[in-house]
Design a protein around this motif. Structure first.
Motif, short mmCIF file in Angstrom:
data_model
loop_
_atom_site.label_atom_id
_atom_site.label_comp_id
_atom_site.label_asym_id
_atom_site.label_seq_id
_atom_site.Cartn_x
_atom_site.Cartn_y
_atom_site.Cartn_z
N UNK A 79 -11.09 30.42 -4.41
CA UNK A 79 -10.68 28.87 -4.65
C UNK A 79 -9.00 30.16 -4.60
N UNK A 80 -8.64 28.81 -3.53
CA UNK A 80 -7.09 29.63 -2.72
C UNK A 80 -6.17 28.55 -2.95
N UNK A 81 -4.87 29.14 -3.65
CA UNK A 81 -3.31 28.50 -4.71
C UNK A 81 -2.75 28.80 -3.12
N UNK A 82 -1.83 27.59 -2.86
CA UNK A 82 -0.81 27.62 -1.82
C UNK A 82 -0.15 26.47 -2.55
N UNK A 83 1.15 27.10 -1.59
CA UNK A 83 2.78 25.58 -1.52
C UNK A 83 2.21 24.59 -0.34
N UNK A 84 2.05 23.24 -1.68
CA UNK A 84 1.80 22.16 -0.99
C UNK A 84 3.30 21.37 -0.26
N UNK A 85 3.39 20.42 0.24
CA UNK A 85 4.45 19.28 0.67
C UNK A 85 3.53 18.40 0.87
N UNK A 86 4.51 17.14 -0.41
CA UNK A 86 3.43 15.64 -0.59
C UNK A 86 4.70 14.48 -0.03
N UNK A 87 4.32 13.91 1.05
CA UNK A 87 4.59 12.71 1.76
C UNK A 87 4.12 11.79 1.20
N UNK A 88 4.86 10.53 0.74
CA UNK A 88 5.54 9.32 0.26
C UNK A 88 5.85 8.57 0.94
N UNK A 89 4.52 7.39 1.50
CA UNK A 89 4.72 6.13 2.70
C UNK A 89 4.57 4.99 1.95
N UNK A 90 5.53 4.05 1.91
CA UNK A 90 4.52 2.64 1.41
C UNK A 90 4.92 1.73 2.88
N UNK A 91 4.29 0.68 2.72
CA UNK A 91 4.21 -0.66 3.45
C UNK A 91 3.76 -1.33 2.96
N UNK A 92 5.11 -2.69 3.12
CA UNK A 92 4.13 -4.36 2.30
C UNK A 92 3.01 -4.65 3.30
N UNK A 93 2.54 -5.14 3.17
CA UNK A 93 1.58 -5.72 4.09
C UNK A 93 0.64 -7.03 4.16
N UNK B 78 0.92 -1.45 0.25
CA UNK B 78 0.24 0.07 -0.09
C UNK B 78 0.85 1.07 -0.22
N UNK B 79 0.64 1.92 -0.54
CA UNK B 79 1.39 3.23 -0.73
C UNK B 79 0.16 4.87 0.27
N UNK B 80 0.16 5.49 0.66
CA UNK B 80 -0.29 6.49 1.90
C UNK B 80 0.80 7.53 1.21
N UNK B 81 -0.42 8.96 0.45
CA UNK B 81 -0.29 10.57 0.00
C UNK B 81 -0.46 11.24 1.42
N UNK B 82 0.52 12.36 1.93
CA UNK B 82 -0.46 13.52 3.01
C UNK B 82 0.10 14.46 1.90
N UNK B 83 -1.25 15.30 1.86
CA UNK B 83 -1.04 16.53 1.22
C UNK B 83 -1.15 17.40 2.46
N UNK B 84 -0.18 18.32 2.43
CA UNK B 84 0.47 18.94 4.52
C UNK B 84 0.59 20.62 3.13
N UNK B 85 -0.72 21.49 3.55
CA UNK B 85 -0.70 22.63 2.69
C UNK B 85 0.60 23.61 3.29
N UNK B 86 1.11 24.47 2.50
CA UNK B 86 1.99 24.89 3.13
C UNK B 86 1.60 26.82 4.08
N UNK B 87 0.01 27.08 3.27
CA UNK B 87 -1.21 28.57 4.49
C UNK B 87 -0.84 28.49 5.38
#
Length: 221
Positions: free
Chosen positions: A165-179, A107-116
């Motif tokens: 509509x709000x535009x902002x910088x974002x940091x995306x974190x990717x995590x993976x795990x063998x289940x 499985x892969x997880x994606x977390x979107x962290x807004x910078x505003x």
């Protein structure tokens, strides 16, 4: 003596005459698959090959007997050969490849962290982001993670009910795990992802943090 002189003069006159020779070329032999149009063309070519050949004598004489030198130049049309050429298709040589790799369930997880940040024009600075990733992400997922910068946009509802509509910088974190088939391990990893998202939302006063969970096949190759 007079008779001999006349005979020699007669021989010289005969040698100076231009002799004409006709070159005869045998007609082409028709084939069983020859079309009428091709046969007619071959007959025409045969008729043109009967050429008169002139043999002029040499103007220089030596001794008592004259000798004639003849040069023959013959230009014949090129012979056209009709044949059927069969093209045989050769299949390409197969390329040998390595054995296929068996991927594992994961499985892969994606977390979107807004910078505003609300009421803070500076937002989440690079120093604040590095501190959060070190204490909240790396501490929970020591096996590894990947993050990258992006630009996102979303719709914010204002107090009067209108949207913007709000535009902002974002940091995306990717995590993976063998289940594998261990669903308890999946749920445990899922809870850690939710904890990291809630920690970011609370620390930087965010409206929401987007989390995506994707089933996939993967392996380290």
């Amino acid at each position: 003596m007079v008779a001999m002189t006349r005979k020699r003069k007669h021989d010289e006159e005969e040698a100076c005459k231009i002799k004409t020779t006709t070159l005869l070329v045998p007609p082409p032999t028709p084939t069983t698959r020859q079309s009428p149009r091709l046969a007619k063309k071959q007959k025409l070519d045969y008729a043109q090959t009967a050429l008169p050949l002139a043999t002029p004598p040499d103007s220089t004489y030596g001794g008592d007997s004259p000798e004639a030198t003849t040069t023959l130049t013959l230009d014949l049309p090129p012979v056209k050969k009709a044949f059927n050429k069969r093209v045989h298709w050769t299949p390409p040589t197969p390329i040998r490849t390595q054995a296929s790799t068996t991927l594992k369930r994961g499985r892969k997880w994606e977390i979107f962290f807004g910078r505003e940040i609300k009421d803070d024009c500076a937002g989440v600075t690079d120093e604040l982001l590095c501190d959060f990733l070190e204490n909240e992400v790396t501490a929970r997922f020591p096996q590894g993670s990947t993050y990258t910068g992006a630009t996102g946009q979303w719709s914010r509802t204002l107090d009067d009910g209108s949207t913007v509509v709000v535009k902002e910088g974002t940091t995306v974190v990717f995590l993976v795990e063998f289940e594998g088939d261990d669903l308890r391990k999946v749920q445990s990893f899922r809870d850690l992802v939710a904890e990291a998202a809630r920690a970011y939302k609370s620390r930087f006063n965010q409206d929401a943090v987007l989390v995506c969970e994707i089933e996939c096949l993967m392996d380290f190759i």
